[in-house]
Write an enzyme that holds these catalytic residues in place. Structure first.
Site, PDB file in Angstrom:
ATOM      1  N   LEU A   1      46.701  40.358  43.796  1.00 51.09           N
ATOM      2  CA  LEU A   1      45.603  39.437  43.527  1.00 51.09           C
ATOM      3  C   LEU A   1      45.608  39.222  42.022  1.00 51.09           C
ATOM      4  O   LEU A   1      45.489  40.171  41.255  1.00 51.09           O
ATOM      5  CB  LEU A   1      44.272  40.042  44.002  1.00 51.09           C
ATOM      6  CG  LEU A   1      43.077  39.090  44.145  1.00 51.09           C
ATOM      7  CD1 LEU A   1      43.386  37.950  45.109  1.00 51.09           C
ATOM      8  CD2 LEU A   1      41.845  39.853  44.616  1.00 51.09           C
ATOM      9  N   ASP A   2      45.787  37.973  41.598  1.00 53.27           N
ATOM     10  CA  ASP A   2      45.979  37.671  40.176  1.00 53.27           C
ATOM     11  C   ASP A   2      44.815  38.163  39.327  1.00 53.27           C
ATOM     12  O   ASP A   2      43.687  38.301  39.802  1.00 53.27           O
ATOM     13  CB  ASP A   2      46.133  36.154  39.967  1.00 53.27           C
ATOM     14  CG  ASP A   2      47.396  35.617  40.602  1.00 53.27           C
ATOM     15  OD1 ASP A   2      48.370  36.382  40.723  1.00 53.27           O
ATOM     16  OD2 ASP A   2      47.407  34.430  40.983  1.00 53.27           O
ATOM     17  N   ILE A   3      45.091  38.355  38.049  1.00 52.93           N
ATOM     18  CA  ILE A   3      44.091  38.876  37.114  1.00 52.93           C
ATOM     19  C   ILE A   3      42.856  37.981  37.052  1.00 52.93           C
ATOM     20  O   ILE A   3      41.730  38.457  36.896  1.00 52.93           O
ATOM     21  CB  ILE A   3      44.723  39.057  35.708  1.00 52.93           C
ATOM     22  CG1 ILE A   3      43.790  39.848  34.805  1.00 52.93           C
ATOM     23  CG2 ILE A   3      45.100  37.725  35.078  1.00 52.93           C
ATOM     24  CD1 ILE A   3      44.450  40.346  33.541  1.00 52.93           C
TER      25      ILE A   3
ATOM     26  N   SER B   1      41.752  36.142  39.534  1.00 53.02           N
ATOM     27  CA  SER B   1      41.218  35.962  40.890  1.00 53.02           C
ATOM     28  C   SER B   1      40.381  37.175  41.257  1.00 53.02           C
ATOM     29  O   SER B   1      40.579  38.268  40.720  1.00 53.02           O
ATOM     30  CB  SER B   1      42.359  35.803  41.898  1.00 53.02           C
ATOM     31  OG  SER B   1      43.171  34.695  41.559  1.00 53.02           O
TER      32      SER B   1
END
Length: 249
Positions: A121-123, A125
């Site tokens: 899970l992207d930084i 997001s």
């Protein structure tokens, strides 16, 4: 057609007994039998038709492995620390456990050992992130053959005049290419005037942001709300709970 030899650890993973890493640990400890005989040499190869069993100690150790659900806040990375940003696992401590966690599991620092993210899970997001000690869970969620879908709520701004054409919404559902390959069909629909729901069965790096960019949408917020049958629900931001035994992805 004659059978091909396979590494025992690979065969154990295929059978869903454990991950390859766990298999190597169990083999080294003498917990694995092939056709009733203990095999303790790493790298051993067997035929798929041979019978693989594991000792009770292996099943007991596996049952102690935990899976944790976090509502990841902005500014944390999923895995290893990078560029000064902390990994989400630092949030797994007693004071951050959700007060309404229904699990009877008692926290112990040993549960942090080998607790790794099963997916990214992207930084920038937020939302549902799974951390697990159980190789079976990781393989189920991020293995090459996984078919577990993931649902995201995505707040967007259209960067062109007017509204997003229906033809571009159809492209988001199916028809876009990324990294030289066609994307798998997705389910993308409007939730309200500025928010889309995306349901995906794959997870290329920054996939949703890149998909939106291709049709002139700018992502201003992205939250994962479901992985398979497990929902984020009421779990507060920055808090965590245990996956319960009866919950299945």
């Amino acid at each position: 057609m004659s059978e091909e030899l396979l590494r025992l650890s690979k065969r154990m993973s295929e059978l869903g007994l454990c991950s390859r890493r766990e298999a190597d640990e169990w083999i080294a400890r003498g917990w694995v039998r092939v056709d009733g005989q203990v095999v303790s040499e790493l790298g051993t190869k067997i035929y798929p038709s041979q019978r693989v069993t594991v000792e009770r100690q292996a099943a007991a150790e596996q049952s102690k492995r935990v899976t944790v659900l976090i509502n990841k806040p902005m500014g944390y990375v999923s895995g290893q620390a990078e560029d000064g940003y902390q990994p989400a696992v630092v949030l797994v401590k007693p004071e951050n456990r959700w007060a309404d966690d229904p699990s009877p599991e008692i926290f112990h620092p040993t549960q942090l050992r080998s607790l790794v993210p099963a997916g990214r899970l992207d930084i920038d997001s937020v939302g549902l992130l799974v951390l697990t000690q159980d190789g079976r869970v990781a393989k189920h969620l991020i293995g090459e053959t996984t078919d577990v879908d993931k649902e995201y709520l995505v707040r967007v701004e259209y960067t062109k005049p007017g509204k997003l054409p229906d033809s571009d919404l159809k492209k988001l559902n199916h028809g876009l290419w990324m990294d030289g390959k066609p994307l798998l069909p997705a389910k993308v629909r409007w939730q309200n005037d500025d928010q889309l729901s995306f349901t995906l069965r794959e997870g290329k790096k920054r996939q949703i942001r890149r998909m939106c960019d291709m049709v002139g949408l700018k992502v201003v917020g992205l939250k994962r709300v479901r992985i398979g049958k497990v929902k984020l629900g009421d779990l507060p931001v920055g808090q965590w709970r245990y996956l319960r035994p009866e919950e299945q992805f």
